[in-house]
Design a protein around this motif. Sequence first.
Motif, PDB file in Angstrom:
ATOM      1  N   LYS A 148      16.354  24.720  28.755  1.00 15.72           N
ATOM      2  CA  LYS A 148      16.519  26.209  29.139  1.00 15.72           C
ATOM      3  C   LYS A 148      18.038  26.351  30.116  1.00 15.72           C
ATOM      4  N   SER A 149      18.451  25.331  30.761  1.00  7.19           N
ATOM      5  CA  SER A 149      19.436  25.738  31.569  1.00  7.19           C
ATOM      6  C   SER A 149      20.729  25.395  30.866  1.00  7.19           C
ATOM      7  N   GLY A 150      20.638  24.896  29.621  1.00  4.42           N
ATOM      8  CA  GLY A 150      21.883  24.386  28.818  1.00  4.42           C
ATOM      9  C   GLY A 150      22.593  23.193  29.421  1.00  4.42           C
ATOM     10  N   TYR A 151      21.932  22.441  30.499  1.00  6.14           N
ATOM     11  CA  TYR A 151      22.406  21.226  30.893  1.00  6.14           C
ATOM     12  C   TYR A 151      22.874  20.348  29.769  1.00  6.14           C
ATOM     13  N   PRO A 158      28.716  24.853  50.983  1.00  5.76           N
ATOM     14  CA  PRO A 158      28.040  24.758  49.569  1.00  5.76           C
ATOM     15  C   PRO A 158      27.649  26.167  49.033  1.00  5.76           C
ATOM     16  N   LYS A 159      27.677  26.441  48.064  1.00  8.25           N
ATOM     17  CA  LYS A 159      27.146  27.537  47.326  1.00  8.25           C
ATOM     18  C   LYS A 159      26.055  27.643  46.204  1.00  8.25           C
ATOM     19  N   LEU A 160      25.083  27.832  46.103  1.00 11.06           N
ATOM     20  CA  LEU A 160      24.154  27.608  44.980  1.00 11.06           C
ATOM     21  C   LEU A 160      24.315  28.833  44.177  1.00 11.06           C
ATOM     22  N   HIS A 161      24.428  28.899  42.926  1.00 10.09           N
ATOM     23  CA  HIS A 161      24.697  29.756  41.911  1.00 10.09           C
ATOM     24  C   HIS A 161      23.595  30.516  41.110  1.00 10.09           C
ATOM     25  N   GLN A 162      22.981  29.313  40.376  1.00 14.15           N
ATOM     26  CA  GLN A 162      21.890  29.407  39.497  1.00 14.15           C
ATOM     27  C   GLN A 162      20.949  28.367  39.391  1.00 14.15           C
ATOM     28  N   LEU A 208      30.412  24.581  32.219  1.00  8.21           N
ATOM     29  CA  LEU A 208      30.356  25.260  33.597  1.00  8.21           C
ATOM     30  C   LEU A 208      31.580  25.660  34.022  1.00  8.21           C
ATOM     31  N   GLU A 209      31.822  26.831  34.874  1.00  9.59           N
ATOM     32  CA  GLU A 209      33.084  27.353  35.575  1.00  9.59           C
ATOM     33  C   GLU A 209      33.391  26.076  36.420  1.00  9.59           C
ATOM     34  N   ALA A 210      34.850  26.433  36.306  1.00 10.01           N
ATOM     35  CA  ALA A 210      35.652  25.430  37.092  1.00 10.01           C
ATOM     36  C   ALA A 210      35.057  25.630  38.477  1.00 10.01           C
ATOM     37  N   ALA A 248      10.455  20.903  38.188  1.00 12.49           N
ATOM     38  CA  ALA A 248      11.823  20.370  38.076  1.00 12.49           C
ATOM     39  C   ALA A 248      12.847  21.568  38.115  1.00 12.49           C
ATOM     40  N   TYR A 249      13.695  21.128  38.646  1.00 11.37           N
ATOM     41  CA  TYR A 249      15.210  22.063  38.930  1.00 11.37           C
ATOM     42  C   TYR A 249      16.425  21.676  38.584  1.00 11.37           C
ATOM     43  N   VAL A 250      16.943  22.389  37.639  1.00  5.88           N
ATOM     44  CA  VAL A 250      18.341  22.289  37.280  1.00  5.88           C
ATOM     45  C   VAL A 250      19.228  23.378  37.859  1.00  5.88           C
ATOM     46  N   VAL A 251      20.147  22.945  38.753  1.00  2.39           N
ATOM     47  CA  VAL A 251      20.902  24.088  39.302  1.00  2.39           C
ATOM     48  C   VAL A 251      22.502  23.920  39.203  1.00  2.39           C
ATOM     49  N   GLU A 252      23.120  24.899  39.354  1.00  4.65           N
ATOM     50  CA  GLU A 252      24.539  24.924  39.233  1.00  4.65           C
ATOM     51  C   GLU A 252      25.060  25.443  40.711  1.00  4.65           C
TER      52      GLU A 252
END
Length: 761
Positions: free
Chosen positions: A609-612, A648-652, A617-619, A636-640
């Motif tokens: 679902k994440s597209g991992y 550190p910044k968590l986006h998705q 990904l953005e630069a 399970a988490y897949v994060v960007e």
Amino acid sequence: MHLQHHTADEILAHLPPALAHRLRDDDPGTAADGHGGLARRSFLKLATASGFALGAYPMLAQAQDGKAAPAAAGLKAFQQPAAFVKIARDGVVTVTVNRLEFGQGVHTGLAMVLAEELDADWSRVRAVHGDANMAYADPAFGMHITGGSTSMKHSYAQYRELGARTRAMLVAAAAKKWGVPASSLATARSVVIGPGGRRLGYGALADAAMQMPVPEQVVLKDPKRFKLIGQPVTRLDAQAKSSGKQDFGIDVRLPGLLTAVLAHPPVFGSKLAALDDSAARAVPGVKAVLRVPLHDGGEGVAVVAEGYWAAKQGRDALKPQWDDSGREKVDSAKQLASYRELARKTGHVKHDADMAPLAGAPNRISAEFVFPYLAHAPMEPLNCTVQITGQGADAKAQLWVGTQMPGTDAGAAARVLGIKPENVTMQVQMAGGGFGRRAILSSDYVVEACSVARAAQAAGLSAPVRTLWSREDDVRGGYYRPMHVHRAEIGFDAQGNVLAWDHVIVGQSIMAGTFFEPMMVKNGVDDTAVEGMGEPYKVPMRLSAHHPKHNVPVLWWRSVGSTHTGYVMETLIDDIARATKQDPVAYRMKLMDDKAVRHRAALQLAVDKSGYGKKTLEAGRAWGVAVHESFSTVVAYVVEASVVDGTPKLHQVTAGVHCNLAVNPKSVEAQMQGGALMGLSMCLPGAAITLKDGVVEQGNFNDFVVPRITDMPAIAVHIVPSADAPTGVGEPGVPPLAPAFANAIASLTGKPLRELPFKLG
């Protein structure tokens, strides 16, 4: 049905994983120390002697096949519809829920389960709290408890049966009225439908139905016929909470109500040496200044007044002198140094794999992890209102409190007030969060409130007294998630096969000194401190623990030991994958135990679902992955994530959740969102509780950081389809977030993060 009517495995299946594991392993003569452990046959004796009766509820309605569920010969209180279902003449169905509602959605979830089998009109269903009546005890534990993500897990079967029994009684009443066989009748949307289209609403039948015999056996619905269970349902309390109309414990208003605020000793357990209260007594509205005993043997000063502001102003005007002699004055820096020293030595052994291959391993990782004390910091601070009436043997008390353990707290109130337990009434209130802080075996804030009420009565104040904590009281008031240090020595080959993993954990025991200690502390290891270690991977691990004692009260914090063990496991697994140049998802899948079917399903769902691995990904952004099981649910988490100006910044965040049957997918989604946010809170600088000279250094949200709306990432929650009986979702969303975030940052910087909150320098 009594405990001995079931096999040991059936009983253990209904206990929390750590406790069940503890009892399964306890076979006299097999313990590592040679003394054996607590035999399963001793468990009931121990539980009863410890102050609560263990009630193993009948293994009813577990299966999803709709077959008749055999009932016991003589139903227990928690199986009786009369205690749980009230149907008004206008057809409104009120379901009494045996758990505290403090944000997790249990009032909606359990009401849905009962309403499903009742065939109730959901638009006319309401929910209310139970009290300290034993009917509302956890049917597996036999004690009143909201915790361990067990509400749905333990009461799903119970509430299905309650609904089915109530429906059967309504049908029986209609059959009697019409003079037709019950088998000829049907139900839908709170109506009994008879031959020829005759109809009777539940409201018209309710009185007669409650006079009908309670059936011992009921036939449950085939899941294919579910109309509510499994559907995304808006919570019953959503409108009241979103509009500000919901009352919580802090909002209790009674005629003549007085408010008390306490001055607590800065060093835990200290007593008063002297007190100048003249300025406090001069504050307008202050009615009394009272010295009161605290639950830990310490002493406090209560200022009782007409309203919170007067009470707080009075407390601020106090000039107490504290006697902290004989009390340890914890210093966080010194404590950390001592923990690091202990972590270099093998502790009490939990698992003892062969460590010989470690010396010759071609690749090594040596890692030390540091986790601070954490405050629960619910948005509603602790509070409890107490009203005492009558004197002597006729004395009675009512308590208004948002509690996760009403039975335990009622017993504590009876002891402090000197009132018969049967004369103590608990009015359980909606609570604005808790995260474990309202489930405390010492009943600290309830004991405190009762001590104040008793002292106020002795001082001639007959009014009800609401004892209210400030935010500073809450942050400094103890019962923190324990501070921990982990040390790992891992040897592995070029393919990432772990040859030996030597792991030591240092931290205070939560269970030591409680009635859970004989069950949960084995060979000197508190199971809650090591839960999740090694899982679900095939790794030979020697796991040991040290549990030093300190003058800092500690308690479970949302997801308990998994708050640190999940982080350690999932970041170290990533480290090995990185060192051997393997994709972290593929490496996890390869290393997982063959039984980890649910882990694989949750992880794969999050990945898909994440597209991992497929999406660009953005630069400046990187993927981070983590998966962890706690309380029988896998998340399970897949994060960007990225690093912005050194921060550190968590986006998705994309979540894959395996909680078996999702009774209300909306609640599952909300709990994962909240859990992820709480997991993020562990990462933010300023999220630690520290002590200097025995005094907590933080006091409010200016120096104890919680995430703001600007910190919240976008979160997508996906649930693995399943028809198996549900597991819990209140806590499992917390543990995998921090390691997934950390793994993304490590991908960007090349440096693993070994400490929470994050430190990039």
